[in-house]
Structures are given as structure tokens and as C-alpha cells.
Design a protein around this motif. Structure first.
Motif, PDB file in Angstrom:
ATOM      1  N   SER A  48       0.852  -1.185   0.000  1.00  0.00           N
ATOM      2  CA  SER A  48       0.000   0.000   0.000  1.00  0.00           C
ATOM      3  C   SER A  48       0.887   1.234   0.000  1.00  0.00           C
ATOM      4  CB  SER A  48      -0.909   0.006   1.229  1.00  0.00           C
ATOM      5  OG  SER A  48      -0.135   0.100   2.397  1.00  0.00           O
ATOM      6  N   ALA A  49       0.435   2.254  -0.644  1.00  0.00           N
ATOM      7  CA  ALA A  49       1.200   3.508  -0.702  1.00  0.00           C
ATOM      8  C   ALA A  49       0.943   4.309   0.563  1.00  0.00           C
ATOM      9  CB  ALA A  49       0.775   4.310  -1.924  1.00  0.00           C
ATOM     10  N   PRO A  50       1.962   5.021   1.076  1.00  0.00           N
ATOM     11  CA  PRO A  50       1.727   5.861   2.257  1.00  0.00           C
ATOM     12  C   PRO A  50       0.748   6.987   1.927  1.00  0.00           C
ATOM     13  CG  PRO A  50       3.890   6.275   1.333  1.00  0.00           C
ATOM     14  CD  PRO A  50       3.319   5.104   0.589  1.00  0.00           C
ATOM     15  N   ILE A  51      -0.072   7.303   2.897  1.00  0.00           N
ATOM     16  CA  ILE A  51      -1.078   8.347   2.717  1.00  0.00           C
ATOM     17  C   ILE A  51      -0.775   9.482   3.688  1.00  0.00           C
ATOM     18  CG2 ILE A  51      -3.525   8.905   2.875  1.00  0.00           C
ATOM     19  CD1 ILE A  51      -4.065   5.923   2.357  1.00  0.00           C
ATOM     20  N   MET A  52      -0.632  10.692   3.153  1.00  0.00           N
ATOM     21  CA  MET A  52      -0.426  11.872   3.993  1.00  0.00           C
ATOM     22  C   MET A  52      -1.666  12.735   3.906  1.00  0.00           C
ATOM     23  SD  MET A  52       2.532  14.794   3.876  1.00  0.00           S
ATOM     24  CE  MET A  52       3.846  13.616   4.072  1.00  0.00           C
ATOM     25  N   ARG A  53      -2.193  13.052   5.070  1.00  0.00           N
ATOM     26  CA  ARG A  53      -3.385  13.895   5.125  1.00  0.00           C
ATOM     27  C   ARG A  53      -3.014  15.228   5.775  1.00  0.00           C
ATOM     28  NH1 ARG A  53      -5.421   8.782   6.792  1.00  0.00           N
ATOM     29  NH2 ARG A  53      -6.894   7.922   5.291  1.00  0.00           N
TER      30      ARG A  53
END
Length: 199
Positions: free
Chosen positions: A138-143
Motif C-alpha cells: 500500500s502507498a503511504p497516505i499523507m493527510r
């Protein structure tokens, strides 16, 4: 035989020692001592301040209000927090042992969260066709998001010297309605004064 050969060499070396020595015992004179006025005493750290000697307080400048908080409300919050720390209001029209300055602001903070669930490895049954294995990533998610905070700054001044003796700043996340903003301001005031008196 050896003694006869060594004797002339010894005489020559003694004659060489009798020559003038190029080194002298002369030196520059010691400079005079500086005048007593110019001698600086060693600098010692200041004695720690005794905060227990401060028993009363008064406003240096009553805090102004903000768009979401009246000045009187902030005064009441700061007075309550000071009372919990053993500082009592000075009698009217007199200066307390310390003078208090406080202000509050609504500010916007940008926060970031980073979610990285990493690779996944699993085993199981797939639709009745038997067991199998799988792997996935899974790709890292930055919020990034913004939130409103109430920021409170409190300063204390020694009334006799006018010197600033303590200050602190704290903030608390604010809600969208008036009641939540007041609660956030009260929490920020308590957080700011949580370290008083300094240990």
C-alpha cells in the motif's frame, strides 16, 4: 693508552665551557598591578527567585477581548487559575506583588498525519478453489488538515522592580461554537499556568 688520548679531549671540552654564555638572566620587568577600580569581581549566577514571596496579583494591563472571547471572560479565567496557584487578587486600587498581563488569540494550525500500512502477506481460501497465498503493498497516505486553536499568553512582572519574572504560552484545540471556544480558552489558560510556580 686510552687515558692519554682522552685527557686532551677532556681539556678541550673544559676550555669550550669557559666561553661566554649567550643566554642571560635578564628579563622584562613585571608590569604594575591594575588599579583596584579596574579589577572585576567574578560573576556569579543570580540567586534563584523565591516565588513563594508573591502572594497577591493585579493587572498590568487588563486583557483585551477577541472575536470569540470577551476581555472580561479571559480576566475571569486567568483570575480563577491564579487563585488555584495561591495568588490572591490585591485590594482594589493597589498593586499586587506581581502584575499580570494576558492575551488570547484564535489561530489556525496546519496538521499533517502520515499513514503507512506497509506490505501485506496473507493466506486463505479463494472462492472454493482451494487455498492460496497473496502479497500486496500500500502507498503511504499523507493527510493535511487545518484546525482552529485558542492560544493564550500569560506574563508576570515583579511590581517593585517592574522586571518580567515569568511567562508561558499554551494552546488548546477549539470547536466551532461559542461554548467550545470558551472551554478551549479555559483549558489553554490552565495549561499556560500549569508550570507556575517554576520548580
Amino acid at each position: 693508552m686510552f687515558t692519554r688520548a682522552a685527557l686532551p679531549l677532556l681539556c678541550l671540552s673544559l676550555v669550550a665551557c669557559q666561553s661566554n654564555n649567550p643566554y642571560t638572566s635578564e628579563s622584562a620587568p613585571i608590569p604594575p598591578a591594575p588599579p583596584v577600580e579596574q579589577i572585576q569581581s567574578p560573576v556569579y549566577p543570580a540567586a534563584p527567585r523565591d516565588f513563594s514571596s508573591y502572594q497577591s496579583w493585579s493587572w498590568r494591563n487588563p486583557p483585551p477581548g477577541t472575536a470569540s472571547l470577551a476581555g472580561e471572560e479571559l480576566q475571569e479565567m486567568v483570575a480563577g487559575a491564579l487563585d488555584q496557584r495561591g495568588l490572591r487578587p490585591a485590594p482594589e486600587n493597589t498593586k499586587g506583588d506581581v502584575q499580570i498581563s494576558a492575551r488570547a488569540n484564535m489561530e489556525t494550525r496546519v496538521r499533517q498525519t502520515y499513514d503507512d500500512y506497509g506490505p501485506h502477506i496473507g493466506a486463505g481460501h479463494y472462492g472454493g478453489y482451494g487455498s492460496g497465498y497473496g502479497i500486496g503493498t500500500s502507498a503511504p497516505i499523507m493527510r493535511t488538515y487545518e484546525e482552529e486553536v485558542v492560544s493564550v499568553y500569560v506574563e508576570m512582572y515583579d511590581s517593585s522592580s517592574g522586571q518580567a519574572i515569568w511567562s508561558n504560552r499554551a494552546e488548546a484545540r477549539s470547536g466551532s461554537n461559542q461554548a467550545e471556544r470558551k472551554d478551549a480558552a479555559r483549558q489553554a489558560v490552565n495549561n499556560a499556568l500549569a508550570d507556575y510556580p517554576p520548580r
